[in-house]
Motif scaffolding. Structure first.
Motif, PDB file in Angstrom:
ATOM      1  N   LYS A 169      -2.064  -7.779  -3.302  1.00 17.13           N
ATOM      2  CA  LYS A 169      -3.167  -7.840  -2.340  1.00 17.13           C
ATOM      3  C   LYS A 169      -3.895  -9.179  -2.446  1.00 17.13           C
ATOM      4  CE  LYS A 169      -4.090  -4.794   0.038  1.00 17.13           C
ATOM      5  NZ  LYS A 169      -3.494  -4.397   1.347  1.00 17.13           N
ATOM      6  N   GLN A 227      -2.529   5.770  -5.688  1.00 16.87           N
ATOM      7  CA  GLN A 227      -3.394   6.742  -5.009  1.00 16.87           C
ATOM      8  C   GLN A 227      -3.037   8.171  -5.388  1.00 16.87           C
ATOM      9  OE1 GLN A 227      -2.886   5.694  -0.904  1.00 16.87           O
ATOM     10  NE2 GLN A 227      -4.294   3.953  -1.019  1.00 16.87           N
ATOM     11  N   TRP A 235      -0.156  -3.806  -7.600  1.00 15.58           N
ATOM     12  CA  TRP A 235      -0.764  -3.650  -6.267  1.00 15.58           C
ATOM     13  C   TRP A 235      -1.871  -4.676  -6.074  1.00 15.58           C
ATOM     14  CZ3 TRP A 235      -5.875  -2.248  -5.117  1.00 15.58           C
ATOM     15  CH2 TRP A 235      -6.140  -1.983  -3.760  1.00 15.58           C
ATOM     16  N   GLY A 269       0.905   0.963  -4.286  1.00 12.37           N
ATOM     17  CA  GLY A 269      -0.377   1.528  -3.856  1.00 12.37           C
ATOM     18  C   GLY A 269      -0.315   3.034  -3.657  1.00 12.37           C
ATOM     19  N   ASP A 312       0.826  -1.214   0.000  1.00 17.63           N
ATOM     20  CA  ASP A 312       0.000   0.000   0.000  1.00 17.63           C
ATOM     21  C   ASP A 312       0.854   1.256   0.000  1.00 17.63           C
ATOM     22  OD1 ASP A 312      -2.338  -1.461   0.034  1.00 17.63           O
ATOM     23  OD2 ASP A 312      -2.598  -1.337   2.202  1.00 17.63           O
TER      24      ASP A 312
END
Length: 318
Positions: A300, A280, A296, A276, A272
């Motif tokens: 996950k 974002q 990503w 990630g 993340d």
């Protein structure tokens, strides 16, 4: 802290005695500084009994130092090397906050680009300096550090950065104080985004990874996206980012990424805060990041696949 022509022995605490923390703490302990490692019971028990085994490219020996499982062991430290996983930044910072000496420097040795800022939010009355870590290490077993290559540091300026940089350099860790740590952190993030997820998903070290079909092309797409996001953020990247990415398999051929090490041990990853984070920030800035999004997502999914495969008694309560 008092700077003299002959640097005094420092009291060092390492919050997060994983591979990065053990390497830098162990090197400082070998140089005569008073070092306390704070980590999980498995490592703490082994180090307390046998010392920290440092299996490096230069030596293989057991290093004696203090160990603890409690954040209160930062009390009295001149410098805290903060090396917990990125998701634990705020909780670990808050846990040690009440025990920090007023003039202690907290040196952030973490992956990602925003950990120092997050740490400052829970330690507003203490000096926090970001650092960029360039070392290939792993914990090969309880209390057993294995070093695969490199080991240098880049440190953000602070009232005590020069002193700790000198101590680290004299301990065998080349260290430089830099005015563009933000750019260097983003360059390191780009390296991590290029290699970490792919190494984890393929379960291959860097030298073997880049030999597989299509890998270099995927890395090129990931790096291009990261550079576009960094540019939109106003980050000044070093001019040699692409060359640095290409050199990693030469300088760290046997290294598995930290994400790979986490997945192979069934632990949550920092994805993340790597691909990630780029995804974002790309969304927020209007920069497409499809390659980073796919990596990503795949990591996950791998995390959840491990969690779902555990026996029922080991499953987290929901």
């Amino acid at each position: 802290m008092v700077t003299t022509s002959s640097p005094p022995r420092l009291a060092i605490a390492v919050m997060g005695a994983g591979a990065v923390g053990c390497f830098h703490g162990g090197m400082l302990a070998r140089a005569g500084h008073s070092v306390t490692l704070i980590g999980r019971p498995t490592h703490v028990d082994a180090i307390r009994t046998h010392g920290l085994r440092m299996q490096t490219q230069w030596f293989d020996e057991a290093v004696a130092l203090r160990v603890s499982t409690d954040a209160s062991a930062v009390a009295g430290a001149d410098v805290v090397l903060f090396a917990v996983k990125s998701p634990d930044t705020e909780s670990a910072g808050a846990a040690m906050g009440p025990h920090l000496a007023p003039d202690a420097l907290v040196l952030c040795l973490q992956n990602g680009v925003d950990n120092a800022e997050r740490l400052r939010s829970v330690l507003p009355d203490h000096a926090v300096a970001a650092a960029v870590v360039y070392v290939a290490t792993e914990m090969a077993g309880p209390g057993h550090l294995r070093h695969h290559g490199r080991g240098e540091l880049l440190i953000e300026p602070s009232p005590h950065s020069t002193q700790i940089a000198q101590a680290l350099a004299e301990a065998g860790v080349p260290t430089e104080v830099s005015g563009n740590v933000r750019g260097a952190l983003w360059a390191k993030l780009i390296l991590n985004c290029a290699y970490n997820a792919l190494s984890a998903l393929a379960r291959l070290p860097y030298g073997e990874l880049v030999q597989r079909p299509g890998v270099v092309d995927v890395m090129r797409d990931v790096v291009a996206e990261c550079k576009a996001v960094a540019q939109a953020e106003g980050v000044t990247l070093p001019p040699d980012v692409d060359a640095t990415v290409r050199r990693i398999p030469e300088t760290m051929p046997t290294q598995f990424s930290s994400t790979a090490q986490d997945l192979m041990r069934g632990k949550p990853t920092e994805i993340d805060h790597l691909n990630g984070h780029v995804m974002q920030r790309g969304e927020a800035l209007g920069v497409p990041t499809p390659a980073n999004r796919v990596l990503w997502t795949m990591v996950k999914l791998a995390e959840h696949a491990f969690a779902d495969s555990r026996p029922a008694e080991q499953q987290p309560r929901r």
